[in-house]
Design a protein around this motif. Structure first.
Motif, PDB file in Angstrom:
ATOM      1  N   GLU A 541       2.030  -8.165  -6.118  1.00  0.00           N
ATOM      2  CA  GLU A 541       1.091  -8.175  -4.942  1.00  0.00           C
ATOM      3  C   GLU A 541       0.051  -6.916  -5.299  1.00  0.00           C
ATOM      4  OE1 GLU A 541       1.902  -8.627  -1.100  1.00  0.00           O
ATOM      5  OE2 GLU A 541       3.038 -10.205  -1.285  1.00  0.00           O
ATOM      6  N   LEU A 542       0.404  -5.986  -5.812  1.00  0.00           N
ATOM      7  CA  LEU A 542      -0.504  -4.974  -6.224  1.00  0.00           C
ATOM      8  C   LEU A 542      -1.250  -5.182  -7.372  1.00  0.00           C
ATOM      9  CD1 LEU A 542       1.829  -1.811  -5.357  1.00  0.00           C
ATOM     10  CD2 LEU A 542       0.011  -2.920  -3.987  1.00  0.00           C
ATOM     11  N   GLY A 543      -1.321  -6.142  -8.090  1.00  0.00           N
ATOM     12  CA  GLY A 543      -1.901  -6.472  -9.251  1.00  0.00           C
ATOM     13  C   GLY A 543      -1.423  -6.111 -10.538  1.00  0.00           C
ATOM     14  N   TYR A 544      -0.122  -5.445 -10.590  1.00  0.00           N
ATOM     15  CA  TYR A 544       0.508  -5.041 -12.076  1.00  0.00           C
ATOM     16  C   TYR A 544       1.239  -6.182 -12.523  1.00  0.00           C
ATOM     17  CZ  TYR A 544      -0.233  -0.191 -10.283  1.00  0.00           C
ATOM     18  OH  TYR A 544      -0.876   0.907 -10.141  1.00  0.00           O
ATOM     19  N   ASN A 545       1.276  -6.161 -14.026  1.00  0.00           N
ATOM     20  CA  ASN A 545       2.087  -7.344 -14.679  1.00  0.00           C
ATOM     21  C   ASN A 545       3.512  -7.041 -14.534  1.00  0.00           C
ATOM     22  OD1 ASN A 545      -0.836  -8.286 -15.818  1.00  0.00           O
ATOM     23  ND2 ASN A 545      -0.756  -6.601 -17.219  1.00  0.00           N
ATOM     24  N   ASN A 546       3.976  -6.155 -14.187  1.00  0.00           N
ATOM     25  CA  ASN A 546       5.363  -6.037 -14.266  1.00  0.00           C
ATOM     26  C   ASN A 546       5.920  -4.748 -13.258  1.00  0.00           C
ATOM     27  OD1 ASN A 546       5.677  -3.736 -16.194  1.00  0.00           O
ATOM     28  ND2 ASN A 546       5.044  -5.215 -17.506  1.00  0.00           N
ATOM     29  N   GLU A 547       7.173  -4.717 -13.057  1.00  0.00           N
ATOM     30  CA  GLU A 547       7.771  -3.755 -12.233  1.00  0.00           C
ATOM     31  C   GLU A 547       7.730  -2.351 -13.005  1.00  0.00           C
ATOM     32  OE1 GLU A 547      12.133  -2.679 -10.938  1.00  0.00           O
ATOM     33  OE2 GLU A 547      11.645  -4.841 -11.172  1.00  0.00           O
ATOM     34  N   GLN A 548       7.878  -2.609 -14.260  1.00  0.00           N
ATOM     35  CA  GLN A 548       7.900  -1.056 -15.150  1.00  0.00           C
ATOM     36  C   GLN A 548       6.652  -0.403 -15.101  1.00  0.00           C
ATOM     37  OE1 GLN A 548       9.191  -4.007 -16.176  1.00  0.00           O
ATOM     38  NE2 GLN A 548      11.428  -3.465 -16.015  1.00  0.00           N
ATOM     39  N   ALA A 549       5.486  -1.237 -15.234  1.00  0.00           N
ATOM     40  CA  ALA A 549       4.109  -0.727 -15.226  1.00  0.00           C
ATOM     41  C   ALA A 549       3.834   0.146 -13.871  1.00  0.00           C
ATOM     42  CB  ALA A 549       3.000  -1.593 -15.348  1.00  0.00           C
ATOM     43  N   PHE A 550       4.313  -0.714 -12.557  1.00  0.00           N
ATOM     44  CA  PHE A 550       3.998  -0.006 -11.444  1.00  0.00           C
ATOM     45  C   PHE A 550       4.750   1.247 -11.195  1.00  0.00           C
ATOM     46  CE2 PHE A 550       5.429  -0.622  -6.760  1.00  0.00           C
ATOM     47  CZ  PHE A 550       4.697   0.151  -6.156  1.00  0.00           C
ATOM     48  N   ALA A 551       6.121   1.066 -11.240  1.00  0.00           N
ATOM     49  CA  ALA A 551       6.847   2.163 -11.193  1.00  0.00           C
ATOM     50  C   ALA A 551       6.314   3.448 -11.928  1.00  0.00           C
ATOM     51  CB  ALA A 551       8.315   2.013 -11.565  1.00  0.00           C
ATOM     52  N   LEU A 552       5.968   3.241 -13.102  1.00  0.00           N
ATOM     53  CA  LEU A 552       5.467   4.445 -14.034  1.00  0.00           C
ATOM     54  C   LEU A 552       4.179   4.872 -13.347  1.00  0.00           C
ATOM     55  CD1 LEU A 552       5.944   5.940 -16.649  1.00  0.00           C
ATOM     56  CD2 LEU A 552       4.427   4.305 -17.778  1.00  0.00           C
ATOM     57  N   ALA A 553       3.251   4.214 -12.804  1.00  0.00           N
ATOM     58  CA  ALA A 553       1.971   4.500 -12.385  1.00  0.00           C
ATOM     59  C   ALA A 553       2.046   5.035 -11.115  1.00  0.00           C
ATOM     60  CB  ALA A 553       1.105   3.209 -12.204  1.00  0.00           C
ATOM     61  N   PHE A 554       3.031   4.602 -10.172  1.00  0.00           N
ATOM     62  CA  PHE A 554       3.447   5.425  -8.982  1.00  0.00           C
ATOM     63  C   PHE A 554       3.797   6.809  -9.275  1.00  0.00           C
ATOM     64  CE2 PHE A 554       6.076   6.343  -5.304  1.00  0.00           C
ATOM     65  CZ  PHE A 554       5.366   5.715  -4.241  1.00  0.00           C
ATOM     66  N   ARG A 555       4.851   6.894 -10.060  1.00  0.00           N
ATOM     67  CA  ARG A 555       5.443   8.176 -10.407  1.00  0.00           C
ATOM     68  C   ARG A 555       4.273   9.273 -10.886  1.00  0.00           C
ATOM     69  NH1 ARG A 555      10.712   9.569 -13.869  1.00  0.00           N
ATOM     70  NH2 ARG A 555      10.591  11.855 -13.715  1.00  0.00           N
ATOM     71  N   LYS A 556       3.546   8.863 -12.022  1.00  0.00           N
ATOM     72  CA  LYS A 556       2.307   9.470 -12.415  1.00  0.00           C
ATOM     73  C   LYS A 556       1.443   9.833 -11.296  1.00  0.00           C
ATOM     74  CE  LYS A 556      -1.127   9.550 -16.120  1.00  0.00           C
ATOM     75  NZ  LYS A 556      -1.827   8.585 -17.273  1.00  0.00           N
ATOM     76  N   LYS A 557       1.005   9.092 -10.382  1.00  0.00           N
ATOM     77  CA  LYS A 557       0.032   9.566  -9.392  1.00  0.00           C
ATOM     78  C   LYS A 557       0.803  10.366  -8.344  1.00  0.00           C
ATOM     79  CE  LYS A 557      -2.969   8.642  -5.986  1.00  0.00           C
ATOM     80  NZ  LYS A 557      -4.561   9.293  -6.070  1.00  0.00           N
ATOM     81  N   THR A 558       1.689  10.176  -7.885  1.00  0.00           N
ATOM     82  CA  THR A 558       2.420  10.839  -6.710  1.00  0.00           C
ATOM     83  C   THR A 558       3.008  11.895  -6.956  1.00  0.00           C
ATOM     84  OG1 THR A 558       4.271   9.350  -6.515  1.00  0.00           O
ATOM     85  CG2 THR A 558       2.405   8.781  -5.308  1.00  0.00           C
ATOM     86  N   GLY A 559       4.094  11.851  -8.384  1.00  0.00           N
ATOM     87  CA  GLY A 559       4.895  12.998  -8.605  1.00  0.00           C
ATOM     88  C   GLY A 559       6.208  12.858  -8.086  1.00  0.00           C
ATOM     89  N   THR A 560       6.374  11.636  -7.367  1.00  0.00           N
ATOM     90  CA  THR A 560       7.940  11.409  -7.007  1.00  0.00           C
ATOM     91  C   THR A 560       8.264   9.552  -7.479  1.00  0.00           C
ATOM     92  OG1 THR A 560       9.239  11.156  -5.044  1.00  0.00           O
ATOM     93  CG2 THR A 560       7.123  10.043  -4.631  1.00  0.00           C
TER      94      THR A 560
END
Length: 574
Positions: A541-560
């Motif tokens: 729904e957020l436009g990512y190709n897979n769950e791993q790409a989203f989780a990695l991007a989330f951690r990189k941006k937020t620090g959690t």
């Protein structure tokens, strides 16, 4: 006149019922205890509740009259079946009160196994787990192999409840291959559960083999209930392997049988798979019809199961599409009620199962290792040294893990507070970045940052397009690239890249990713339904190709990490 006719009808019905029961009781008098036990279980296993109750009452009354303590105990066991929860517990308590006088190594483990199964049947997985663990402990003390097996199997089914399907398969495969202490009925139950668990881990060939064997055997022995249980699994197999027409055909047969015989648990799962098959066949109304019936059974029995979340989510979306706000609201409330129950059960079992069941097993393994080291003294010191190093390493990693987890929790909590207050530094910074600067500022930035010469009109046009892109949440679309967006803006990618670098102060990839993550942070806090989705669905729904790409991007941006963020939201809203 009507009331008189009704009275005579009731009197006739009562006399007929009494006469039938009297004939059955008179017939029972010629059987000994073992024969009565055999008849009781035959009736019970074939869902003949009335007949099994009559035998149970007769058996207990006969045992009490003869004052045979062991048979009185069996009478209490018979009587606890097919009762409401309070009555069943009362009979188990009566059994416990005489268990010290039985001199039978099945006790006290048998009492806890009965309670555990009873609580499991009444959808109280918390108390079921507690009783199964206590039963296992007593069974091991008495070295009762059968009871150890039964407790292990019941805990395996609870593992399946929380999604540990591989652990479930491992335990079921072991006892399916080692049936020495199990009855034929136990093996049948294992075969049915193992077939289901194989589907859970995508071992479709193994599942189909067991299902076909079960159907053939049940058909030969005219075991109608068992046949229909395998037919459900065949329906589920066809659903998972995308043979939807066959799935629907099989499951409609099961549905009629289970409805007719008031087997609510099997009816629910039949309609769950049937509804999913209709969804895949694009028959939304038929799917909704089955899911609505599931809800009516759940309200009657209060017996929940994990897949109910999908049932209510579908019904909410179904009535949203139909613009029926009343029913949409109703199923949202039903979802929230059931979700709270499931969440409570899931968290408890996930936490307590390893602590109460897996830990004792690990301690036993440790004991075996130590005994082995004592026999081989040559390896004693080296073995202890390795073990000490491992413990230090585990302790170090545990400390680091806890420290990281606290750090993640703090960051997540701060993020949640900032979402609620709408005053976070990130949001303020984004507001400043979205502000279209004055001509003087544009000229200044162009002098400092823009390599290519871009007219002021072109810059303003691109900034307005970016504003539209953000306000309309077009960044959630999949497959967005610098080139595709430049084409959509009717400009070239070099101009777009320069404007983003200058006014957003980041490259295009970071700009797109930050928009998506900021959106995710807000929506996860504000939308409980969105939080309940699987991570793959959220990522999509957020436009990512897979769950791993989203989780990695989330951690990189937020620090959690995403899991901690969602957990902290749930805790803050409880």
């Amino acid at each position: 006149m009507k009331s008189l006719k009704y009275f005579f009808f009731l009197l006739l019905a009562y006399n007929q019922y009494y006469s039938q029961n009297k004939v059955l009781i008179d017939t029972l008098s010629k059987y000994d205890y073992l024969e009565l036990e055999e008849k009781f279980y035959n009736y019970k296993d074939n869902n003949k509740i009335k007949e099994s109750k009559i035998i149970a009452e007769y058996y207990l009354k006969k045992a009490k009259k003869a004052m045979i303590i062991n048979n009185i105990a069996e009478g209490y066991v018979f009587m606890q079946y097919n009762q409401n929860l309070a009555a069943s517990l009362k009979y188990i308590d009566s059994l416990e009160s005489i268990s010290d006088r039985l001199h039978d190594n099945r006790y006290p483990a048998r009492i806890y196994l009965l309670r555990g199964k009873l609580y499991f049947g009444y959808d109280n997985e918390k108390l079921a787990l507690d009783n199964f663990v206590i039963a296992l402990s007593h069974a091991k003390e008495k070295n009762n192999k059968r009871q150890i097996a039964i407790a292990d199997l019941q805990i395996a089914y609870l593992n399946g409840y929380i999604g540990k399907h591989k652990e479930t398969v491992k335990m079921l495969e072991y006892y399916y291959g080692h049936p020495e202490f199990l009855t034929a009925q136990d093996i049948e139950h294992i075969q049915i559960s193992l077939s289901d668990a194989y589907i859970d881990i995508y071992e479709y060939d193994k599942a189909l083999k067991l299902i076909k064997e079960g159907l053939n055997d049940a058909s030969k022995n005219n075991a109608v209930i068992r046949y229909n249980k395998y037919l459900i699994l065949l329906g589920r197999y066809n659903l998972e392997t995308k043979n939807y027409s066959n799935a629907i055909s099989d499951l409609e047969i099961c549905k009629k049988y289970f409805f007719k015989n008031n087997l609510d648990f099997d009816t629910n799962y039949t309609m769950l798979y049937l509804g999913e098959s209709y969804i895949k066949s694009n028959k939304k109304d038929k799917a909704a019809e089955n899911f609505i019936k599931i809800d009516s059974i759940i309200q009657k029995t209060n017996n929940t199961f994990p897949e109910l979340r999908d049932v209510y989510t579908y019904l909410v979306d179904y009535y949203k599409e139909k613009k029926d706000k009343e029913k949409q609201l109703y199923y949202i409330e039903r979802f929230l009620t059931v979700d709270k129950i499931l969440d409570s059960q899931f968290k408890y079992i996930s936490r307590e199962l390893p602590r109460k069941y897996d830990a004792p097993k690990l301690l036993k393994e440790k004991e075996n290792i130590i005994n082995d080291l004592e026999k081989k003294k040559y390896f004693l010191f080296s073995g202890l040294g390795i073990l000490l190093l491992e413990l230090i390493a585990v302790g170090f990693f545990f400390y680091k893990s806890k420290k990281s987890e606290k750090k993640y929790q703090k960051i997540a909590q701060d993020l949640i507070k900032s979402i609620h207050k709408k005053k976070s530094e990130i949001e303020e910074k984004e507001e400043r970045k979205d502000f279209i600067p004055s001509k003087i500022e544009i000229a200044s930035k162009i002098e400092k940052s823009v390599i290519r010469n871009i007219s002021e009109n072109t810059v303003q046009k691109i900034l307005k397009e970016l504003e539209r892109f953000e306000n309309n949440e077009l960044f959630l679309q999949k497959g967005i690239t610098l080139s595709s967006l430049a084409k959509d803006f009717k400009t070239n990618s070099a101009y777009l890249s320069d404007v983003v670098n200058t006014y957003k102060e980041k490259n295009f990839a970071s700009y797109l990713n930050d928009l998506r993550i900021d959106y995710a942070l807000k929506r996860l806090v504000q939308d409980k339904k969105f939080r309940s989705y699987k991570l793959t669905v959220i990522a999509e729904e957020l436009g990512y190709n897979n769950e791993q790409a989203f989780a990695l991007a989330f951690r990189k941006k937020t620090g959690t990490i995403l899991r901690t963020y969602i957990k902290e939201i749930d805790q803050s809203q409880e």
